[in-house]
Design an enzyme around this catalytic site. Structure first.
Site, mmCIF file in Angstrom:
data_model
loop_
_atom_site.group_PDB
_atom_site.id
_atom_site.type_symbol
_atom_site.label_atom_id
_atom_site.label_comp_id
_atom_site.label_asym_id
_atom_site.label_seq_id
_atom_site.Cartn_x
_atom_site.Cartn_y
_atom_site.Cartn_z
ATOM 1 N N CYS A 125 -3.572 -0.845 -2.027
ATOM 2 C CA CYS A 125 -4.103 0.337 -2.255
ATOM 3 C C CYS A 125 -5.251 0.694 -3.362
ATOM 4 O O CYS A 125 -4.916 0.141 -4.534
ATOM 5 C CB CYS A 125 -2.876 1.284 -2.713
ATOM 6 S SG CYS A 125 -3.022 2.949 -2.791
ATOM 7 N N CYS A 159 -11.197 3.333 -0.476
ATOM 8 C CA CYS A 159 -9.599 3.691 -0.166
ATOM 9 C C CYS A 159 -9.798 2.998 1.115
ATOM 10 O O CYS A 159 -10.542 2.516 1.886
ATOM 11 C CB CYS A 159 -9.837 5.146 0.220
ATOM 12 S SG CYS A 159 -8.473 5.910 0.890
ATOM 13 N N HIS A 213 -8.304 3.661 3.817
ATOM 14 C CA HIS A 213 -8.721 4.176 5.202
ATOM 15 C C HIS A 213 -10.023 4.499 5.717
ATOM 16 O O HIS A 213 -10.258 4.669 6.757
ATOM 17 C CB HIS A 213 -8.001 5.670 5.088
ATOM 18 C CG HIS A 213 -6.438 5.894 5.340
ATOM 19 N ND1 HIS A 213 -5.862 5.189 4.310
ATOM 20 C CD2 HIS A 213 -5.605 6.462 5.900
ATOM 21 C CE1 HIS A 213 -4.558 5.456 4.197
ATOM 22 N NE2 HIS A 213 -4.539 6.285 5.802
ATOM 23 N N ASP A 252 0.885 -1.152 0.138
ATOM 24 C CA ASP A 252 -0.087 -0.065 -0.029
ATOM 25 C C ASP A 252 0.891 1.329 0.138
ATOM 26 O O ASP A 252 2.058 1.013 0.393
ATOM 27 C CB ASP A 252 -1.080 0.064 1.561
ATOM 28 C CG ASP A 252 -1.595 1.210 1.293
ATOM 29 O OD1 ASP A 252 -2.362 1.596 0.383
ATOM 30 O OD2 ASP A 252 -1.748 1.867 2.620
ATOM 31 N N SER A 253 0.313 2.407 -0.204
ATOM 32 C CA SER A 253 1.052 3.647 -0.311
ATOM 33 C C SER A 253 1.424 3.893 1.269
ATOM 34 O O SER A 253 2.513 4.798 1.235
ATOM 35 C CB SER A 253 0.232 4.873 -0.661
ATOM 36 O OG SER A 253 -1.088 4.915 -0.109
ATOM 37 N N GLU A 262 -5.890 8.769 10.082
ATOM 38 C CA GLU A 262 -4.468 8.269 10.658
ATOM 39 C C GLU A 262 -4.582 9.307 11.952
ATOM 40 O O GLU A 262 -3.799 8.768 12.792
ATOM 41 C CB GLU A 262 -3.538 8.845 9.707
ATOM 42 C CG GLU A 262 -3.544 7.877 8.517
ATOM 43 C CD GLU A 262 -2.336 8.202 7.565
ATOM 44 O OE1 GLU A 262 -1.306 8.996 8.238
ATOM 45 O OE2 GLU A 262 -2.216 7.653 6.579
#
Ligand code: DGL
Length: 278
Positions: free
Chosen positions: A77, A193, A195, A14-15, A161
């Site tokens: 991702c 996404c 997140h 993932d990024s 985050e």
């Protein structure tokens, strides 16, 4: 089956940290598999970068996965899945590659009753129209008529985050992003996404309790379980190697929150003509 084949890990990249939500799902669907995870924390976010840059990063990330002798690559991702899956597949050759888009689109089409599907993701994912195209293909296969409505929600990434999962600011921003989708009367929403599962409660509350949320990580993890034909690795507990390109300690703190359990120490890798574990 030679033992070294059975011992090969699944590569997940993932990024950055977000792919931990996908690892969490893999711990449920393939609990005995070894996992090598790479989070490109030095170059995150990918979602605000150009297609060319994301494709170059994806090639370098894939190189790291292949250097670890993985038996499968999970592109955790959504942004890479949307704009560079073909690059990863080309480099992986005969090694299976699972992206986020196809399994999620399949589930969204299956779940919708009205055919009105919302899509949220990074700017790059939304601009690519990869979800729209995958949903159109799936709708044709499943004999359904679907209409899609997309919205980029870039601020959800730092809010997740930061751990602001029930902060007034998050509720305000969610209202701003999701109001148009609510007005389009969607009945299914793709969380496109990594997140967004962290903000699930806020998203559900804002979009309405009757809207079905489709978690891309969960759908991809189900597909991984279906495709693992080799015997499970004989580890009593999941054996996980975590590699990051910057800030391993911070990764660990946030990662444990995303994963909902303690995780092994993250190790730093550096790109120096090739990836070097330090
Ligand atoms: N991992 C990215 C995704 O799922 C979100 C973070 C980023 O923009 O890099 O699209």
């Amino acid at each position: 089956m030679p033992i070294e084949v059975a011992l090969k890990p699944i590569g997940v990249f993932d990024s950055g940290i977000g792919g931990m939500t996908v690892v969490k799902e893999l711990f449920t669907t393939v609990p005995h598999e070894a996992i090598v995870y790479f989070g490109d924390t030095a170059r995150v976010p990918y979602g605000a970068k150009s297609r060319e840059t994301v494709r170059r990063y994806a090639r370098e990330d894939t190189e790291l996965m292949l250097a670890h002798g993985v038996k499968m690559i999970v592109v955790a991702c959504n942004t890479v899945s949307a704009v560079a899956l073909d690059e990863v597949e080309r480099m992986a050759g005969s090694i299976p590659v699972i992206g986020m888009i196809a399994p999620t689109a399949k589930e969204a089409v299956r779940a919708t009753r009205s055919g009105r599907i919302g899509i949220i993701g990074t700017e790059a994912t939304v601009a690519s129209k990869a979800y729209e195209e995958a949903i159109a293909r799936e709708a044709a296969l499943q004999g359904k008529s679907c209409e899609t409505f997309a919205a980029a929600c870039p601020l959800f990434v730092p809010l997740a985050e930061e751990g602001w999962t029930n902060h007034p600011a998050t509720h305000l921003i969610a209202e701003e992003y999701l109001r148009p989708l609510r007005e389009h009367k969607i009945d299914t929403l793709v969380l496109g996404c990594t997140h967004y599962p962290v903000l699930l409660d806020v998203i559900q509350k804002t979009i309405g309790k009757d809207v079905t949320l489709v978690n891309s990580g969960a759908e991809a993890a189900k597909l991984v379980a279906q495709q693992i034909s080799e015997p499970h690795t004989p580890y009593p507990i999941p054996h996980t190697l975590i590699l990051v390109s910057d800030m391993p300690r911070k990764f660990q703190q946030i990662g444990e929150r995303f994963l909902g359990r303690p995780m092994p120490e993250a190790k730093l890798v550096t790109w120096r003509e090739s990836w070097v574990v330090t």
